[in-house]
Design an enzyme around this catalytic site. Structure first.
Site, mmCIF file in Angstrom:
data_model
loop_
_atom_site.group_PDB
_atom_site.id
_atom_site.type_symbol
_atom_site.label_atom_id
_atom_site.label_comp_id
_atom_site.label_asym_id
_atom_site.label_seq_id
_atom_site.Cartn_x
_atom_site.Cartn_y
_atom_site.Cartn_z
ATOM 1 N N GLU A 199 19.720 -38.534 11.500
ATOM 2 C CA GLU A 199 19.360 -37.231 10.922
ATOM 3 C C GLU A 199 17.887 -36.874 11.114
ATOM 4 O O GLU A 199 17.237 -36.337 10.217
ATOM 5 C CB GLU A 199 19.789 -37.171 9.452
ATOM 6 N N GLU A 318 29.025 -39.500 11.243
ATOM 7 C CA GLU A 318 29.036 -39.731 9.793
ATOM 8 C C GLU A 318 29.537 -38.468 9.113
ATOM 9 O O GLU A 318 29.084 -37.368 9.416
ATOM 10 C CB GLU A 318 27.632 -40.074 9.293
#
Length: 531
Positions: A199, A318
């Site tokens: 991220e 994810e």
């Protein structure tokens, strides 16, 4: 078989599935395009994550991680091993928010290697943490014993410094990663893929790295992998960036890293909102919300790859639905299965090869849906087929070639609170269906309706289909106990429960009850695309 016997068998099936005259009955037809596959998934599509969060990780005055992370999980738990072994080849992705603060305790370290600690000036409120090689050895013993396919998320901030805001700059120091890979290879540990960063793409979550630096880093990391594995018969895949999709950033990453460097483009999905959002349940049961922007995300990721990196593939690296450790009494209960399996079906239609659920254990994410994931893993094959239907939007329909055998498997998700769908399946080609007027049908009218399977082989004799109907215990959508064909799925003496179907003749009606999920296997359905 005479009509009276067939009728009695039909009534028995209604009792088993709990169909009553109190619900609305709606007939629907699904037409499957059997001439071609519209997409393809990986043989091992189902994936679950293991995260780094310590027990001190809390959200909304709740601290649900306890001893369920990589650093403290009880690896000797028989149930853990059996849950992984049930898949035979379950993908496990090691990573999460803290992975870009993990130091590997091997080689010549420039900083001390110590455990994660709470700190106000650290990313996500934690200091840097250590992966001790003794723990890495223990994890790999479990992976080897259970047949897990491992993806490891690497620290992409090692050697960098914070510049301003959440932006980090400077050169990535690859020495710790290279030492860690060398150790891993020397021990004979099989790693399917290495993922770079978590991220950090685009605006980032907590921290970000520019696409210019990221592209250069991938070239360096690819060289490291090639050098470390130069004597190996196979080389692990390189995955990145493990963030939230932004078209411009993702497209530029392909251009800057160059052809053949990035093998898999990964992105994350948390489309339900924060874990304390009171609208989580209503969003899960809203078909418009389920499709919403996320359907476009899957489509756009696929398009970005086709246009800028056709050598690569797409994974959901994810996905937890609700972020910040999940939604209490939502993410770990039956109702989350609607979102979860719908994500499987939707992403598959856009060539998503692998889908990693947050988490195998930990937070409020713990994979209750191991049964739903296991059914998908065992029943849904690689080939994805197109489908048209005149059904209400509350009946979500996905069709794949069956796994390891002939025929097709249909996933039906009924989000309606009061409508039971009777389903007719056809292998018609290029048929455009018109929606029938929606009206309430009586129980007797439904019994008299002819709902049949259509295919060239339907007249060959009395044939059976398999049905797997999933529902919550006592009709409670927030139950942690799931029923399969009316029987509770609970571990027996520590063993994973058996997932056994009920069988019905292919010409008998398919009933999908309100707020239930069904897998329907048609082993003799005539589908040339699956040959």
């Amino acid at each position: 078989m005479n009509n009276n016997v067939c009728f009695l068998m039909f009534l028995s099936s209604l009792l088993l599935l709990g169909v009553t005259s109190a619900t609305n009955m709606e007939q629907t037809t699904i037409v499957i395009d059997v001439t071609r596959q519209i997409a393809e998934i990986d043989e091992n599509f189902v994936c679950a994550t293991l995260d780094w969060w310590p027990p001190e990780k809390c959200n909304y005055d709740q601290c649900p991680w306890g001893y369920a992370s990589l650093i403290n999980l009880n690896l000797s738990s028989p149930l853990l091993a059996k849950a992984i072994q049930a898949f035979k080849t379950l993908r496990i992705r090691i990573g999460g928010s803290l992975q870009d603060q993990v130091i590997y305790d091997v080689g010549d370290l420039k900083t001390p290697c110590s455990q994660f600690n709470k700190t106000d000036d650290g990313l996500f409120g934690f200091s840097k943490g250590c992966l001790y090689m003794e723990r890495w050895d223990e994890l790999n013993r479990v992976f080897q014993a259970t047949g897990a396919i491992v993806t490891f998320g690497l620290n992409a901030l090692y050697g960098r410094e914070k510049i301003s805001g959440n932006a980090w700059g400077g050169e990535w120091d690859h020495t710790n990663t290279q030492d860690f890979m060398n150790y891993t290879v020397s021990k004979g540990y099989a790693i399917d893929s290495w993922e770079f960063g978590n991220e950090l793409s685009g605006s980032g979550i907590g921290a970000s790295v520019s696409v210019e630096l990221y592209g250069k880093d991938l070239i360096v990391l690819k060289d490291v992998i090639n050098n470390v594995y130069k004597s190996s018969r196979t080389k692990p895949l390189l995955l990145a960036p493990g963030g939230f999709y932004e078209e411009k950033w993702y497209s530029e990453l392909f251009r800057l890293s160059g052809p053949g460097v990035l093998d898999v483009m990964t992105h994350h999905i948390y489309n339900l909102g924060p874990g304390n959002d009171p609208k989580l349940v209503s969003r899960i049961l809203d078909p418009k919300y389920l499709s919403g922007s996320v359907s476009g995300t899957f489509k756009n990721v696929d398009r970005t790859i086709q246009e800028h990196g056709p050598w690569a593939s797409a994974w959901v690296g994810e996905a937890g639905g609700a972020f910040n450790s999940g939604g209490r009494q939502v993410s770990e209960t039956f109702i989350n299965s609607f979102w979860y399996l719908d994500q499987f079906g939707m992403s598959s239609m856009h060539n998503t090869k692998v889908y990693c659920r947050q988490t195998l254990v930990g937070g409020f994410y713990g994979l209750l849906e191991k049964e739903t994931a296991l059914l998908w893993h065992r029943l849904m094959g690689k080939g994805v087929l197109g489908v048209q239907t005149n059904a209400s939007e509350y009946l979500r329909t996905y069709v794949h070639c069956s796994k390891g055998r002939a025929g097709i498997t249909i996933l039906l998700i009924n989000l309606s609170k009061q409508t039971t769908f009777t389903v007719r399946v056809s292998n018609g080609v290029k048929v455009v269906l018109q929606a029938e007027p929606k009206q309430r049908r009586s129980f007797l009218e439904t019994i008299k309706s002819k709902v049949s399977w259509v295919g060239n082989k339907a007249s060959d004799g009395y044939l059976n289909r398999e049905e797997y109907h999933l529902s919550p215990r006592d009709g409670d959508l927030r139950s942690k106990i799931m029923h399969l064909n009316g029987k509770p799925l609970e571990p027996v003496h520590g063993d994973i429960p058996k997932l056994e179907p009920v069988h019905h003749g292919v010409k008998s009606p398919i009933y999908i009850n309100p707020l239930t999920i069904s897998f329907i296997v048609l082993p003799t359905f005539d589908a040339p695309a699956c040959s």
